[in-house]
Design a protein around this motif. Structure first.
Motif, PDB file in Angstrom:
ATOM      1  N   ARG A 157      -2.589   2.216 -32.315  1.00  0.00           N
ATOM      2  CA  ARG A 157      -3.015   3.446 -32.988  1.00  0.00           C
ATOM      3  C   ARG A 157      -4.361   3.236 -33.683  1.00  0.00           C
ATOM      4  N   ALA A 158      -4.551   2.063 -34.242  1.00  0.00           N
ATOM      5  CA  ALA A 158      -5.816   1.760 -34.906  1.00  0.00           C
ATOM      6  C   ALA A 158      -6.966   1.750 -33.908  1.00  0.00           C
ATOM      7  N   ARG A 159      -6.735   1.175 -32.717  1.00  0.00           N
ATOM      8  CA  ARG A 159      -7.781   1.137 -31.687  1.00  0.00           C
ATOM      9  C   ARG A 159      -8.107   2.552 -31.199  1.00  0.00           C
ATOM     10  N   GLU A 160      -7.102   3.376 -31.037  1.00  0.00           N
ATOM     11  CA  GLU A 160      -7.326   4.755 -30.595  1.00  0.00           C
ATOM     12  C   GLU A 160      -8.120   5.536 -31.639  1.00  0.00           C
ATOM     13  N   PHE A 161      -7.796   5.300 -32.900  1.00  0.00           N
ATOM     14  CA  PHE A 161      -8.497   5.978 -33.994  1.00  0.00           C
ATOM     15  C   PHE A 161      -9.976   5.582 -33.995  1.00  0.00           C
ATOM     16  N   ALA A 162     -10.238   4.291 -33.833  1.00  0.00           N
ATOM     17  CA  ALA A 162     -11.616   3.815 -33.829  1.00  0.00           C
ATOM     18  C   ALA A 162     -12.377   4.338 -32.612  1.00  0.00           C
ATOM     19  N   ALA A 163     -11.716   4.350 -31.449  1.00  0.00           N
ATOM     20  CA  ALA A 163     -12.375   4.822 -30.224  1.00  0.00           C
ATOM     21  C   ALA A 163     -12.725   6.301 -30.305  1.00  0.00           C
ATOM     22  N   ALA A 164     -11.920   7.059 -31.030  1.00  0.00           N
ATOM     23  CA  ALA A 164     -12.158   8.497 -31.164  1.00  0.00           C
ATOM     24  C   ALA A 164     -13.155   8.813 -32.272  1.00  0.00           C
ATOM     25  N   GLY A 165     -13.641   7.790 -32.952  1.00  0.00           N
ATOM     26  CA  GLY A 165     -14.595   8.018 -34.038  1.00  0.00           C
ATOM     27  C   GLY A 165     -13.965   8.653 -35.256  1.00  0.00           C
ATOM     28  N   GLY A 166     -12.724   8.314 -35.504  1.00  0.00           N
ATOM     29  CA  GLY A 166     -12.006   8.895 -36.637  1.00  0.00           C
ATOM     30  C   GLY A 166     -12.623   8.518 -37.976  1.00  0.00           C
ATOM     31  N   VAL A 167     -12.536   9.437 -38.919  1.00  0.00           N
ATOM     32  CA  VAL A 167     -13.051   9.210 -40.275  1.00  0.00           C
ATOM     33  C   VAL A 167     -11.852   9.041 -41.216  1.00  0.00           C
ATOM     34  N   PRO A 168     -11.714   7.877 -41.853  1.00  0.00           N
ATOM     35  CA  PRO A 168     -10.553   7.660 -42.725  1.00  0.00           C
ATOM     36  C   PRO A 168     -10.586   8.534 -43.969  1.00  0.00           C
ATOM     37  N   VAL A 169      -9.406   8.980 -44.393  1.00  0.00           N
ATOM     38  CA  VAL A 169      -9.308   9.740 -45.634  1.00  0.00           C
ATOM     39  C   VAL A 169      -9.288   8.768 -46.804  1.00  0.00           C
ATOM     40  N   GLU A 170      -9.664   9.268 -47.971  1.00  0.00           N
ATOM     41  CA  GLU A 170      -9.675   8.436 -49.165  1.00  0.00           C
ATOM     42  C   GLU A 170      -8.231   8.149 -49.607  1.00  0.00           C
ATOM     43  N   PRO A 171      -7.879   6.883 -49.838  1.00  0.00           N
ATOM     44  CA  PRO A 171      -6.510   6.587 -50.263  1.00  0.00           C
ATOM     45  C   PRO A 171      -6.214   7.094 -51.668  1.00  0.00           C
ATOM     46  N   ARG A 172      -5.007   7.563 -51.873  1.00  0.00           N
ATOM     47  CA  ARG A 172      -4.554   8.054 -53.166  1.00  0.00           C
ATOM     48  C   ARG A 172      -3.920   6.916 -53.956  1.00  0.00           C
ATOM     49  N   LEU A 173      -4.211   6.830 -55.224  1.00  0.00           N
ATOM     50  CA  LEU A 173      -3.656   5.793 -56.088  1.00  0.00           C
ATOM     51  C   LEU A 173      -2.147   6.002 -56.245  1.00  0.00           C
TER      52      LEU A 173
END
Length: 253
Positions: free
Chosen positions: A13-29
């Motif tokens: 899933r991480a590789r697919e996210f990177a290949a699609a140019g995904g933008v990570p959301v900001e983590p919540r505390l």
């Protein structure tokens, strides 16, 4: 920063996210509490299938920081917010909010309250109807945690929490958390109960048994259980925490 290798399915899933140019959301505390009781058992609850995060997974009690955890200061026992800030390497108001969230969440999700009338006491059984109404009001955000403590003449017992680790959700997840993990021993006279809501099952289990694959869990839960189990006892686990760096984030790769 500590790196943790993802299981094969999540790695894909991480590789697919990177290949699609995904933008990570900001983590919540967020804060999570590993609740322990004699002889050496840990409390887990299973999230309902409809949850947006960790659905049908066994987890420790925990959740996101409420903004009021940072802005309203409850009466306090144990290490000061400034001392917590140094230990967690956070601004003082943020450190206070993380500790408040840990105590609030373990009450909301297990019915266990790490608070007392003064710095030397802890409340007993809090399963009565008045406590239950207050717990539900906290969950519904109709009542702030500091207000709840003040109404009941209680101080937050931050000394009953022991910081253990910090995990940050992988970048490919649509909901991300920057979570501080704490250990806490079940106070004498208190009992956990199946409080429903976001959970459909609860269990007390030896840490080693809980980590053996019988329960479906995310990697941080399994990894933490394995670490705690290696300590061999509640006392040893609490003591081992002093040699750890709870501010060094573990980031799955």
């Amino acid at each position: 920063m500590v790196e943790f290798r993802l299981p094969p399915g999540l790695a894909e899933r991480a590789r697919e996210f990177a290949a699609a140019g995904g933008v990570p959301v900001e983590p919540r505390l967020a804060s999570t509490v590993v609740l322990l009781r004699p002889p050496f058992e840990v409390y887990l609850l299973r999230r309902v299938p409809t949850m947006a995060f960790a659905a049908s997974m066994y987890v420790f009690p925990g959740g996101g920081v409420d903004p009021r955890d940072a802005t309203v200061q409850p009466d306090w026992a144990g290490p000061s917010p400034a001392q917590w800030a140094a230990r967690l390497r956070l601004p003082e108001s943020v450190a206070r909010s993380v500790v408040c969230a840990a105590v609030r969440e373990v009450f909301e999700e297990s019915g266990v309250l790490l608070a007392g009338a003064d710095v030397d006491t802890v409340v007993g059984d809090v399963s009565g109807p008045d406590w239950e109404r207050a717990r539900l009001a906290l969950i519904g955000r109709e009542l702030g945690f500091a207000e709840f403590l003040t109404r009941n003449g209680l101080v937050l017992r931050s000394d009953l929490l022991v910081p253990w680790s910090r995990w940050i959700t992988p970048e490919f997840e649509p909901r991300r958390f920057d979570t501080y993990f704490f250990l806490a021993a079940l106070p004498e006279g208190q009992v956990t109960r199946d409080v429903g809501g976001e959970a459909d099952d609860t269990v007390w289990c030896a840490p080693a048994d809980a980590a053996d694959g019988r329960f479906t869990m995310l990697p941080p839960t399994t990894f933490t259980l394995t670490e705690v189990a290696e300590a061999g006892s509640i006392e040893a686990a609490l003591a081992a925490a002093s040699n750890r760096d709870p501010a060094d984030a573990i980031r799955p790769i």
